[in-house]
Motif scaffolding. Structure first.
Motif, short mmCIF file in Angstrom:
data_model
loop_
_atom_site.label_atom_id
_atom_site.label_comp_id
_atom_site.label_asym_id
_atom_site.label_seq_id
_atom_site.Cartn_x
_atom_site.Cartn_y
_atom_site.Cartn_z
N LEU A 36 0.83 -1.20 0.00
CA LEU A 36 0.00 0.00 0.00
C LEU A 36 0.87 1.25 0.00
O LEU A 36 0.58 2.22 -0.71
N GLY A 40 1.13 4.13 -3.01
CA GLY A 40 1.03 5.56 -2.76
C GLY A 40 2.24 6.32 -3.27
O GLY A 40 2.11 7.41 -3.85
N GLU A 50 2.31 2.60 -10.64
CA GLU A 50 1.18 2.43 -9.73
C GLU A 50 0.16 1.48 -10.35
O GLU A 50 -0.33 0.56 -9.68
N LEU A 54 -1.23 -2.10 -8.99
CA LEU A 54 -2.66 -2.31 -8.76
C LEU A 54 -3.23 -3.42 -9.64
O LEU A 54 -4.25 -4.03 -9.29
N LEU A 63 -4.91 -4.90 -2.99
CA LEU A 63 -4.61 -3.46 -2.97
C LEU A 63 -5.80 -2.65 -3.48
O LEU A 63 -6.15 -1.63 -2.89
N ARG A 64 -6.42 -3.11 -4.56
CA ARG A 64 -7.59 -2.40 -5.10
C ARG A 64 -8.76 -2.45 -4.10
O ARG A 64 -9.46 -1.46 -3.90
N TRP A 66 -8.64 -2.65 -0.85
CA TRP A 66 -8.37 -1.73 0.24
C TRP A 66 -8.56 -0.28 -0.22
O TRP A 66 -9.19 0.52 0.46
N ARG A 67 -8.04 0.04 -1.38
CA ARG A 67 -8.11 1.41 -1.88
C ARG A 67 -9.55 1.83 -2.18
O ARG A 67 -9.95 2.95 -1.87
N GLU A 68 -10.33 0.94 -2.75
CA GLU A 68 -11.69 1.28 -3.16
C GLU A 68 -12.71 1.21 -2.02
O GLU A 68 -13.62 2.02 -1.95
#
Length: 122
Positions: A36, A40, A50, A54, A63-64, A66-68
């Protein structure tokens, strides 16, 4: 962005990727937090890298997610907490720590476990 700052971000991002990969094989190190951080840092220095991270076939989905959504898959939660518990059991069995040290280690391990368990599941 200043070229020196971009190089710093890229260097730190690759360091985080390296630590994340090591964490995939060592139960005492996490993987996702390092990745993560890498995502960033890559976002600031190289959108292409990036997107590579992803869309990575192994690490990208978590990762997606968590990010979304700020969530962790049930499988990842189960695996992480199980490995923490197993690591603590092995520490107690083979390390024969004092009660005080075992309590400190248990408390330190309980904090990230609690964090993981309180995140939404997918």
């Amino acid at each position: 962005m200043h070229p020196a700052l971009r190089i710093l971000y890229l260097g730190l991002a690759w360091l985080m990727v390296g630590l994340g990969v090591v964490g995939a094989f060592l139960p005492i190190m996490p993987t996702t937090p390092f990745l993560l951080l890498a995502a960033g840092l890559f976002a600031r220095a190289s959108p292409r890298l990036e997107q590579w991270l992803l869309n990575h076939p192994i690490f990208g989905a978590s990762l997606r997610l968590w990010r979304e959504k700020g969530s962790i898959s049930r499988r990842a939660k189960t695996g992480a907490v199980s490995l923490m518990a197993t690591s603590f059991g092995l520490f107690c069995f083979f390390g024969n720590p004092s009660l005080k040290l075992a309590a400190i280690v248990a408390a330190v391990m309980a904090l990230p476990a609690l964090f993981i368990l309180t995140r939404p599941a997918e």
